[in-house]
Design a protein around this motif. Structure first.
Motif, PDB file in Angstrom:
ATOM      1  N   MET A 200     -52.256 -39.824 -27.426  1.00 46.50           N
ATOM      2  CA  MET A 200     -52.505 -39.502 -28.822  1.00 46.50           C
ATOM      3  C   MET A 200     -53.221 -38.172 -28.988  1.00 46.50           C
ATOM      4  O   MET A 200     -53.224 -37.594 -30.063  1.00 46.50           O
ATOM      5  N   ASN A 201     -53.802 -37.677 -27.913  1.00 43.09           N
ATOM      6  CA  ASN A 201     -54.669 -36.511 -28.058  1.00 43.09           C
ATOM      7  C   ASN A 201     -53.925 -35.232 -28.399  1.00 43.09           C
ATOM      8  O   ASN A 201     -54.233 -34.562 -29.383  1.00 43.09           O
ATOM      9  N   ARG A 204     -52.087 -35.305 -31.620  1.00 37.67           N
ATOM     10  CA  ARG A 204     -53.003 -35.179 -32.753  1.00 37.67           C
ATOM     11  C   ARG A 204     -53.138 -33.710 -33.158  1.00 37.67           C
ATOM     12  O   ARG A 204     -53.112 -33.370 -34.334  1.00 37.67           O
ATOM     13  N   SER A 281     -46.802 -37.483 -25.290  1.00 33.82           N
ATOM     14  CA  SER A 281     -47.289 -36.571 -26.323  1.00 33.82           C
ATOM     15  C   SER A 281     -46.269 -35.473 -26.604  1.00 33.82           C
ATOM     16  O   SER A 281     -46.039 -35.095 -27.749  1.00 33.82           O
ATOM     17  N   GLN A 287     -49.026 -39.323 -34.184  1.00 32.29           N
ATOM     18  CA  GLN A 287     -49.834 -40.239 -33.380  1.00 32.29           C
ATOM     19  C   GLN A 287     -49.246 -41.641 -33.399  1.00 32.29           C
ATOM     20  O   GLN A 287     -49.326 -42.361 -32.414  1.00 32.29           O
TER      21      GLN A 287
END
Lengths: 373, 298
Positions: A200-201, A204, A281, A287
């Motif tokens: 998710m990083n 994001r 990702s 996300q």
């Protein structure tokens, strides 16, 4: 190097600034470890038993006493007909119905064999199997008891004519399932958290548009990726430490092997998981997408890890699938090291496979991470 | 030549976003890209900042090729995307320090460049970027785009969603930056901002319609524009559209702008026509064309 350090610093700042995330990071795994380890039991306890005793003799009462005395069974309920027993089974009021026939005592004394009928609710096959084993053991003990008693009377001398097996359970001598489950659950928690966080990083930043701003800077791919993922690598190791402490203090899990080896393996394993997160990702835009895909993989990884169901009892194709499941290797590894005290030599295959996976996955992830469309 | 674009085309899955664009921006010029939403302005920015690759054509930015000298371009340009894209959970000073560091510089080194912008937001330097107002966010984004002393500055719709006072301030800041020798390419959907640029390009549906100074574009416009008003504004446009020699008509502020097919037509004919249609207190007078008029006509 200075740039990497600065990005790491920025990431930590952002993580620690997000108070709800911080709670999620550290409190949740602890709670999960405590709750899951106590709940995920394979012990079959509190078996409700219904008895139809047609014999109503001293022999049948001895048998019933033995069942009642067993810790796994709750106090037996008596009914007068088999039909009533079956009704209780149908309505879910009992797990097991035992019917003792009228000639039970007579046959025991005069003939070599007698029979009792046992009906077990087998919706959950595994549980039913365990219940059957418990009952068989009780009946066997009862048999032996009768045999000895009768021999006494008839021959006035003891003639043990049977072989008794006394099992000796290695590596987990008290058959404590927690010893077995806690390290496995710890592995799940580490995997889940680091995979979710890393997948998710970067997405994001994509979502917020900050990635666009980063992409026009001369920052290099590897600097950005290392800077972004290193904090989660550290968090993974911190969670491992907390988890091991809880395992030791709360669950008293034996730690026979070398703890340094556990950390070494975990640090490589985390590279694999973080690389996988980065890969997800790269191929998602929001996300939510990243979260759903990560969940999809995590569920498969968990169910096919051998933690809840033994890999040996899976069909052949499923066993082959588990060969690509990183959790499988980590669960195997941590059990071997903690419970058996395995050294580097014994876990070398697991270590090798995880290292190979880590290289392949990170290669793919870095390759698919593009700054330009 | 600070920016030079030669026959660039870009399409997304067969939908053309830019078609055969050619334009040149001189050093130290404030160049405006004027066009409605979806005209392809952002695509052009993303191509020139090396975030996208063109399907055809070539371009140089600060004399670096956008295909071959990506790294040099990234060091030489500042880009402020249309959407606020700094870290909302970092403070003003943290954001600035972060971008300074990844460009391998420090805030102190180029402080003179951002000073007059930064002093305006400095009182809030420990506030998180997410908690700033729209105008302050723009100023911070501009500071971050300038921190490495770029030669070329790309500003994608910097004043969209900003109040009129901040918009005015923002354009004054751009003028001061221009004086420091920075080439600025700015896009905007607001026609009134076009006059503030040295030169503008009118862009629509991925094509450049005209490139000239704002004055040059206005001067080159041949047609006469009348502003019309009456007591029945809602009927006025419909009625004008039925006038025999009607060319175009559209609402413009409190007036309706009317252009006739015939450049030398007698406005009295129109006045009588409107009177016959029942309009009263009619205002009908010539007006000087604006960029917006010209854009509507294109």
């Amino acid at each position: 190097m200075k740039i990497i350090l600065f990005i790491i610093q920025k990431e930590f700042k952002q993580i620690f600034r997000d108070k709800s995330m911080l709670r999620l990071l550290f409190i949740l795994p602890i709670l999960q470890l405590l709750i899951l380890s106590n709940a995920a039991t394979f012990d079959v306890k509190n078996i409700r038993v219904t008895i139809v005793d047609y014999s109503n003799s001293s022999s049948s009462r001895t048998l019933i006493e033995k069942i009642n005395a067993n810790a796994y069974f709750t106090d037996a309920v008596f009914v007068s007909t088999t039909q009533a027993g079956i009704e209780r089974l149908n309505s879910g009021k009992t797990d097991v119905v035992i019917e003792i026939p009228i000639p039970f005592e007579k046959q025991l004394q005069n003939e070599t064999t007698t029979q009792i009928q046992v009906l077990i609710n087998a919706i959950d096959g595994a549980t039913a199997g365990v219940q059957n084993v418990y009952l068989s053991q009780i009946v066997q003990q009862f048999n032996q008891h009768i045999l000895l008693e009768n021999k006494h009377i008839v021959n006035n001398q003891i003639m043990p004519n049977r072989i008794e097996t006394i099992p000796s359970f290695w590596y987990n001598s008290t058959l404590n399932y927690k010893t077995f489950m806690v390290p496995g659950i710890l592995v799940l928690l580490i995997t889940m958290l680091t995979l979710f966080l890393s997948s998710m990083n970067i997405v994001r930043e994509k979502e917020l548009g900050t990635l666009e701003q980063i992409n026009v800077t001369p920052i290099k791919k590897y600097q950005f990726i290392i800077g972004k993922l290193f904090p989660f690598w550290v968090i993974g190791l911190v969670i491992l430490t907390i988890g091991l402490l809880i395992s030791k203090i709360v669950f008293n899990v034996p730690m026979l092997g070398n703890i340094v080896l556990v950390y070494f393996f975990t640090s490589i394993y985390l590279l694999l998981i973080l690389g996988f997160g980065l890969f997800l990702s790269n191929h998602t835009e929001t996300q939510q997408q990243a979260m759903f895909i990560a969940w999809f993989f995590i569920v498969i990884f968990i169910l096919m890890s051998g933690l809840f169901t033994p890999i040996e009892s899976m069909p052949k194709w499923a066993q082959n699938v588990t060969l690509f499941n990183p959790i499988r290797y980590f669960v195997e590894f941590i059990r071997m090291v903690l419970l058996k005290g395995a050294g580097l030599q014994e876990v070398l295959p697991n270590l090798g496979i995880i290292t190979l996976f880590a290289i392949v996955v990170n290669g793919l992830a870095v390759w698919s991470y593009k700054k330009t469309n | 030549m600070s920016i030079s674009v030669q026959n660039i085309s870009k399409s997304y899955k067969n939908i053309p976003a830019l078609q055969n664009i050619t334009l040149e921006v001189n050093e130290g010029e404030l160049f405006g890209l004027i066009g409605p939403d979806g005209a392809g302005k952002t695509t052009l920015f993303r191509l020139l900042t090396t975030l996208l690759l063109p399907n055809e054509g070539s371009a140089t930015v600060a004399n670096y090729d956008i295909l071959k000298q990506v790294k040099e371009i990234r060091n030489a340009v500042g880009y402020m995307p249309g959407k606020f894209s700094l870290y909302q959970d970092l403070t003003i000073s943290e954001n600035l320090a972060f971008f300074a560091t990844i460009f391998g510089t420090t805030i102190e080194e180029n402080y003179d460049l951002i000073e007059d912008i930064y002093v305006q937001i400095e009182p809030f330097k420990n506030r998180k970027a997410g908690a700033l107002s729209g105008g302050m966010k723009q100023k911070l984004a501009l500071c971050c785009a300038l921190i490495h002393k770029p030669k070329v500055l790309f500003l994608d719709e910097p004043t969209t969603g900003v109040d009129p006072v901040s918009r005015k301030e923002f354009w004054e800041m751009l003028k001061r930056l221009k004086q420091k020798g920075i080439t600025i390419l700015v896009s905007t959907p607001y026609m009134d901002e076009a006059t503030l640029c040295d030169r503008i390009a009118l862009i629509q549906e991925g094509k450049i319609l005209k490139i000239d100074t704002p004055q040059g574009i206005v001067d080159a416009y041949q047609k006469t524009i009348y502003e019309v008003a009456s007591n029945q504004m809602h009927l006025l446009i419909e009625d004008l559209k039925h006038f025999p020699s009607y060319y175009s008509v559209f609402a413009f502020g409190e007036f309706v702008h009317y252009i006739d097919l015939n450049n030398f037509f007698d406005s009295e004919t129109l006045r009588n026509y409107l009177k016959a249609k029942g309009h009263q207190s009619i205002i009908l007078q010539k007006t000087t064309p604006t960029i917006e008029d010209i854009f509507m006509d294109l």
